[in-house]
Motif scaffolding. Sequence first.
Motif, mmCIF file in Angstrom:
data_model
loop_
_atom_site.group_PDB
_atom_site.id
_atom_site.type_symbol
_atom_site.label_atom_id
_atom_site.label_comp_id
_atom_site.label_asym_id
_atom_site.label_seq_id
_atom_site.Cartn_x
_atom_site.Cartn_y
_atom_site.Cartn_z
ATOM 1 N N SER A 14 0.888 -1.071 -0.012
ATOM 2 C CA SER A 14 -0.046 -0.084 0.015
ATOM 3 C C SER A 14 0.809 1.086 0.124
ATOM 4 O O SER A 14 0.361 2.429 -0.322
ATOM 5 C CB SER A 14 -0.779 -0.049 1.289
ATOM 6 O OG SER A 14 -0.291 -0.101 2.543
ATOM 7 N N THR A 15 2.108 0.896 0.417
ATOM 8 C CA THR A 15 3.059 2.561 0.503
ATOM 9 C C THR A 15 4.041 2.333 -0.364
ATOM 10 O O THR A 15 4.882 3.464 -0.595
ATOM 11 C CB THR A 15 3.412 2.683 1.899
ATOM 12 O OG1 THR A 15 4.407 1.487 2.162
ATOM 13 C CG2 THR A 15 2.538 2.518 2.919
ATOM 14 N N ILE A 16 4.272 1.317 -1.247
ATOM 15 C CA ILE A 16 5.486 1.400 -2.191
ATOM 16 C C ILE A 16 5.112 0.650 -3.450
ATOM 17 O O ILE A 16 3.896 0.016 -3.486
ATOM 18 C CB ILE A 16 6.473 0.651 -1.683
ATOM 19 C CG1 ILE A 16 6.521 -1.039 -1.536
ATOM 20 C CG2 ILE A 16 7.276 1.131 -0.436
ATOM 21 C CD1 ILE A 16 7.583 -1.662 -1.196
ATOM 22 N N ARG A 17 5.595 1.024 -4.677
ATOM 23 C CA ARG A 17 5.432 0.427 -5.905
ATOM 24 C C ARG A 17 6.717 -0.072 -6.363
ATOM 25 O O ARG A 17 7.924 0.413 -6.332
ATOM 26 C CB ARG A 17 4.910 1.674 -6.689
ATOM 27 C CG ARG A 17 4.760 0.870 -8.288
ATOM 28 C CD ARG A 17 3.810 2.080 -8.934
ATOM 29 N NE ARG A 17 4.653 3.280 -9.106
ATOM 30 C CZ ARG A 17 5.595 3.625 -10.158
ATOM 31 N NH1 ARG A 17 6.041 2.681 -10.791
ATOM 32 N NH2 ARG A 17 6.112 4.876 -10.023
ATOM 33 N N ILE A 18 6.597 -1.454 -6.690
ATOM 34 C CA ILE A 18 7.826 -2.077 -7.008
ATOM 35 C C ILE A 18 8.143 -2.400 -8.570
ATOM 36 O O ILE A 18 6.933 -2.870 -9.192
ATOM 37 C CB ILE A 18 8.220 -3.492 -6.145
ATOM 38 C CG1 ILE A 18 8.296 -3.071 -4.622
ATOM 39 C CG2 ILE A 18 9.170 -3.969 -6.784
ATOM 40 C CD1 ILE A 18 8.264 -4.429 -3.885
ATOM 41 N N GLU A 19 8.972 -2.022 -9.380
ATOM 42 C CA GLU A 19 9.013 -2.549 -10.702
ATOM 43 C C GLU A 19 10.464 -3.003 -10.879
ATOM 44 O O GLU A 19 11.382 -3.044 -10.083
ATOM 45 C CB GLU A 19 9.036 -1.312 -11.670
ATOM 46 C CG GLU A 19 7.464 -0.682 -11.572
ATOM 47 C CD GLU A 19 7.607 0.619 -12.417
ATOM 48 O OE1 GLU A 19 8.806 1.122 -12.870
ATOM 49 O OE2 GLU A 19 6.599 1.105 -12.790
#
Length: 304
Positions: A14-19
């Motif tokens: 919910s607090t980070i976006r990973i790529e």
Amino acid sequence: MHNVEQLRRAHALSTIRIESDPSSDAHWCFMHAQQAFADRTYRPCFSPQLLRELRLFARQAIDGINARTAQAGGDIAHIVLASDAHVFNLGGDLSLFTRLIRERDRDGLTRYAHECVDSIHLLHTRLHENAHTIALVEGDALGGGFELALACQTIVAESGVQMGFPEVLFGLFPGMGAYSLLTQRVSPKLAEEMMLNGTMYSSDELHRMGIVDVLVPKGEGVRAVHEAMRRNRRISAARLALHRVRDGAHPVSHAELTRITDIWVDTAMQLGEKQLRTMERLVRAQLRRPEEAEQATRDSSAAL
């Protein structure tokens, strides 16, 4: 971002976006993912939830690098920390601090501080022997946010960004690695001055001081990170060897970081009501529109 695909993840974030970019073994973590702002009380700081999700990202990145190393050998990998918000990170969770201090919950504050230095130490040691860490600072980095950037091997910052340590405004010092990490880039005297003067430095100033490694115009940060990764891949063996050299010459141990943050806890538990009210004013500022929050911090720093 070209050739970048979303990582599969076993846990909802919910607090980070990973790529990830499999072609170059690059692992990107964007703090303060946009879905977090559906909660109007969300502040782009080191909440316990963000700390937990950063540890999950670290585990996934380590697993990914191990898998690629097993298949393709020991080429350099990259771990990039960035932000989806208008800031990189505003530092410690001041709302949590004030509650724990008022409740005299020393153990709770110590647990939080130790979680922070665990993350700083893990990042400073690159998560993996084949990795190189990069902080992409496109917005302000204050307190612990600045410390997080300093823990990376390379800091790429866009021009005009503000970085500094506002902790002195409420009677504290940056205790999650600032001294140990800054003294690897500047003199101890200058490090102490920066930790205690409450000054917000521009990324342009920090580049001239040798703290920011790569300075680029607004909007050019992502491009600069890709260029830094390309340079590192061209000299992969030499870059990784130099990491090992630096690890031996200028080690920052987990014990050192823990000792310092325990002093930080001692200091925090002695704060009075005046300092706690200052923290609460800064918390309210963090909930304002971006330009208002930044101005509130700068106004407070100017009052020192």
